[in-house]
Design an enzyme around this catalytic site. Structure first.
Site, short mmCIF file in Angstrom:
data_model
loop_
_atom_site.label_atom_id
_atom_site.label_comp_id
_atom_site.label_asym_id
_atom_site.label_seq_id
_atom_site.Cartn_x
_atom_site.Cartn_y
_atom_site.Cartn_z
N ARG A 87 0.85 -1.32 -0.07
CA ARG A 87 0.02 0.08 -0.11
C ARG A 87 0.88 1.32 -0.02
O ARG A 87 2.14 1.15 0.71
CB ARG A 87 -0.82 0.05 1.13
CG ARG A 87 -2.09 -1.06 1.10
CD ARG A 87 -2.89 -0.62 0.24
NE ARG A 87 -4.06 -1.59 0.15
CZ ARG A 87 -4.19 -2.89 -0.55
NH1 ARG A 87 -3.51 -2.83 -1.49
NH2 ARG A 87 -5.49 -3.32 -0.59
N HIS A 145 -0.90 -0.01 -9.82
CA HIS A 145 -1.81 -0.92 -8.86
C HIS A 145 -2.28 -2.21 -9.70
O HIS A 145 -3.52 -2.51 -9.54
CB HIS A 145 -2.98 -0.07 -8.04
CG HIS A 145 -3.52 -0.96 -6.95
ND1 HIS A 145 -3.54 -0.41 -5.86
CD2 HIS A 145 -3.47 -2.51 -6.67
CE1 HIS A 145 -3.91 -1.43 -4.88
NE2 HIS A 145 -3.61 -2.37 -5.39
P1 NDP Z 1 -1.28 -11.79 4.81
O1 NDP Z 1 -2.24 -11.05 5.75
O2 NDP Z 1 -1.35 -13.11 4.34
O3 NDP Z 1 0.38 -11.53 5.39
C1 NDP Z 1 0.72 -10.36 6.29
C2 NDP Z 1 2.15 -10.57 6.48
O4 NDP Z 1 2.33 -9.16 7.02
C3 NDP Z 1 2.03 -11.65 7.59
O5 NDP Z 1 3.48 -12.34 7.47
C4 NDP Z 1 2.39 -10.76 8.99
O6 NDP Z 1 3.07 -11.44 10.10
C5 NDP Z 1 3.11 -9.49 8.48
N1 NDP Z 1 2.79 -8.33 9.20
C6 NDP Z 1 1.36 -7.78 9.79
N2 NDP Z 1 1.55 -6.73 10.43
C7 NDP Z 1 2.83 -6.72 10.87
C8 NDP Z 1 3.90 -5.94 11.77
N3 NDP Z 1 3.25 -4.71 12.34
N4 NDP Z 1 5.13 -6.13 11.62
C9 NDP Z 1 5.71 -7.16 10.96
N5 NDP Z 1 4.82 -7.85 10.12
C10 NDP Z 1 3.54 -7.74 10.11
O7 NDP Z 1 -1.14 -10.64 3.60
P2 NDP Z 1 -0.99 -11.09 1.87
O8 NDP Z 1 0.42 -11.58 1.90
O9 NDP Z 1 -2.18 -11.64 1.47
O10 NDP Z 1 -0.84 -9.50 1.24
C11 NDP Z 1 -0.49 -8.52 1.72
C12 NDP Z 1 -0.80 -7.26 1.43
O11 NDP Z 1 -0.56 -7.08 -0.16
C13 NDP Z 1 -2.16 -7.07 1.72
O12 NDP Z 1 -2.65 -6.53 2.63
C14 NDP Z 1 -2.37 -5.81 0.54
O13 NDP Z 1 -2.20 -4.50 1.07
C15 NDP Z 1 -1.28 -5.93 -0.46
N6 NDP Z 1 -1.57 -6.52 -1.94
C16 NDP Z 1 -1.40 -5.70 -2.99
C17 NDP Z 1 -1.97 -5.95 -4.18
C18 NDP Z 1 -1.34 -5.19 -5.31
O14 NDP Z 1 -2.04 -5.32 -6.44
N7 NDP Z 1 -0.72 -4.20 -5.23
C19 NDP Z 1 -2.85 -7.16 -4.49
C20 NDP Z 1 -3.07 -8.06 -3.26
C21 NDP Z 1 -2.62 -7.54 -2.01
P3 NDP Z 1 2.60 -12.82 10.74
O15 NDP Z 1 3.00 -13.72 9.74
O16 NDP Z 1 3.06 -12.58 12.08
O17 NDP Z 1 1.12 -12.71 10.92
C1 OXD Z 2 -5.66 -6.42 -2.98
C2 OXD Z 2 -5.27 -5.43 -3.78
O1 OXD Z 2 -5.53 -5.91 -1.76
O2 OXD Z 2 -5.63 -5.53 -5.11
O3 OXD Z 2 -6.18 -7.43 -3.28
O4 OXD Z 2 -4.74 -4.30 -3.72
#
Ligand code: NDP
Ligand code: OXD
Length: 306
Positions: free
Chosen positions: A221, A269
């Site tokens: 993001r 995006h």
């Molecule tokens: P997940 O929820 O599966 O994983 C999130 C990861 O971030 C976990 O490993 C979690 O730790 C870690 N995390 C969360 N908070 C913290 C923190 N405070 N400090 C350290 N680590 C932290 O998310 P996804 O992998 O599915 O997706 C990640 C992000 O990608 C989404 O939230 C979205 O914003 C973005 N996205 C962007 C897209 C695009 O087209 N640009 C498309 C899809 C997603 P833990 O393992 O300990 O829970």
């Molecule tokens: C998502 C994205 O969060 O597309 O899936 O950014």
């Protein structure tokens, strides 16, 4: 069973038709303020009014992985909010990040610029060991990306909130290990969810801890990055470049300095787009499971914000 659907995109009619085809036992309607009470909501960036009027939902499905926009709404505390789990996004993310990293580490922009001038010039090859990669966020997408970069031969570390053990990756966890993770990283990939803990996490101080000549890939993001700090570090030479797919304001405003910066590559995006068929299949299967009283994956932990 009634399902209300909301997504303000040109393909919303296809979404409706395909949801109806996949769940013939359900009535699926596009949400309006006059819609009857529904059992399930399926939405991307809905208005607050949908949540307020549909107070009897048994679950609300987010048409995306990131739930930051949904959590910006006032949701009933007990309403299960369900995210997309991969649904075809992980392989796209692997492609995007691998491309961005290889484009940088192989100097392909330099060769493209030379080709535009008709100039034949080889530069020395650089070892992958010069580009230790750090993946912030080891969730559904981050793990897949980290393993793919490792398979390409990069040294890869990961950072998450809770401690993880993943084959072939050096894993760091929590704020107390963030500095060590950053100090070991030259190519930083951000795949964190946007939460109060992670907003503005990529600022002058954290990016400044990366190895010099650092490269940032932000596919999470825009609000993870403090824009002015990134620009300052690029201009100082500490950072060699950035591939940015997400921005604080989207579309990125025409006058934003990112557009003109020679070290920044911008995409709108698209690093992992929501795939309609995969997403509908996943959401429909979860609705069927809930109707049978079965547990489902992807329910957001509201207290953590992801
Ligand atoms: P997940 O929820 O599966 O994983 C999130 C990861 O971030 C976990 O490993 C979690 O730790 C870690 N995390 C969360 N908070 C913290 C923190 N405070 N400090 C350290 N680590 C932290 O998310 P996804 O992998 O599915 O997706 C990640 C992000 O990608 C989404 O939230 C979205 O914003 C973005 N996205 C962007 C897209 C695009 O087209 N640009 C498309 C899809 C997603 P833990 O393992 O300990 O829970
Ligand atoms: C998502 C994205 O969060 O597309 O899936 O950014």
């Amino acid at each position: 069973m009634h399902i209300c659907f909301y997504q303000d995109t040109p393909d919303k009619d296809q979404w409706l038709a395909e949801l109806r085809a996949r769940l013939p036992q359900a009535t699926v309607e596009y949400w309006t303020p006059d819609s009857p009470p529904a059992d399930y909501g399926v939405a991307w960036a809905p208005p607050q009014e949908l949540v307020d009027r549909q107070s009897g939902l048994r679950a609300l499905f987010n048409i995306g992985a990131g739930v930051d926009r949904m959590l910006g709404l006032r949701l009933p505390p007990e309403l299960p909010l369900v995210r997309l789990d991969d649904a075809g996004m992980a392989s796209q993310m692997v492609e995007y990040v691998s491309h961005a990293v290889i484009r940088h580490t192989r100097g392909f922009d330099t060769y493209a610029a030379q080709a535009a001038e008709g100039r034949w010039q080889q530069h020395p090859a650089r070892a992958r060991s010069e580009f230790p990669v750090g993946v912030m966020g080891l969730g559904v997408l981050g793990q897949r990306v980290a393993q793919a970069l490792r398979a390409l031969g990069f040294p890869v570390a990961g950072w998450s909130r809770s401690a993880r053990t993943l084959t072939g990756l050096r894993c760091y966890a929590g704020r107390e290990q963030l500095d060590a993770f950053l100090a070991a990283t030259r190519v930083l990939v951000c795949l964190l969810p946007l939460t109060p803990d992670t907003e503005n996490i990529l600022d002058r101080e954290t990016l400044g801890r990366l190895k010099s000549g650092a490269f940032l890939v932000n596919v999470a993001r825009g609000a993870h990055v403090v824009d002015a700090d990134l620009l300052a570090l690029l201009d100082s030479g500490h950072m060699a470049g950035a591939a940015l797919d997400v921005f604080r304001t989207e579309p990125l405003p025409p006058g934003h300095p990112f557009w003109r910066h020679p070290g920044i590559r911008i995409t709108p995006h698209i690093s992992a787009q929501t795939l309609r068929a995969d997403s509908i299949e996943q959401i429909a299967a979860k609705i069927v499971a809930l109707e049978r009283g079965l547990p489902i994956a992807g329910v957001v932990e509201r207290s953590l914000g992801y």
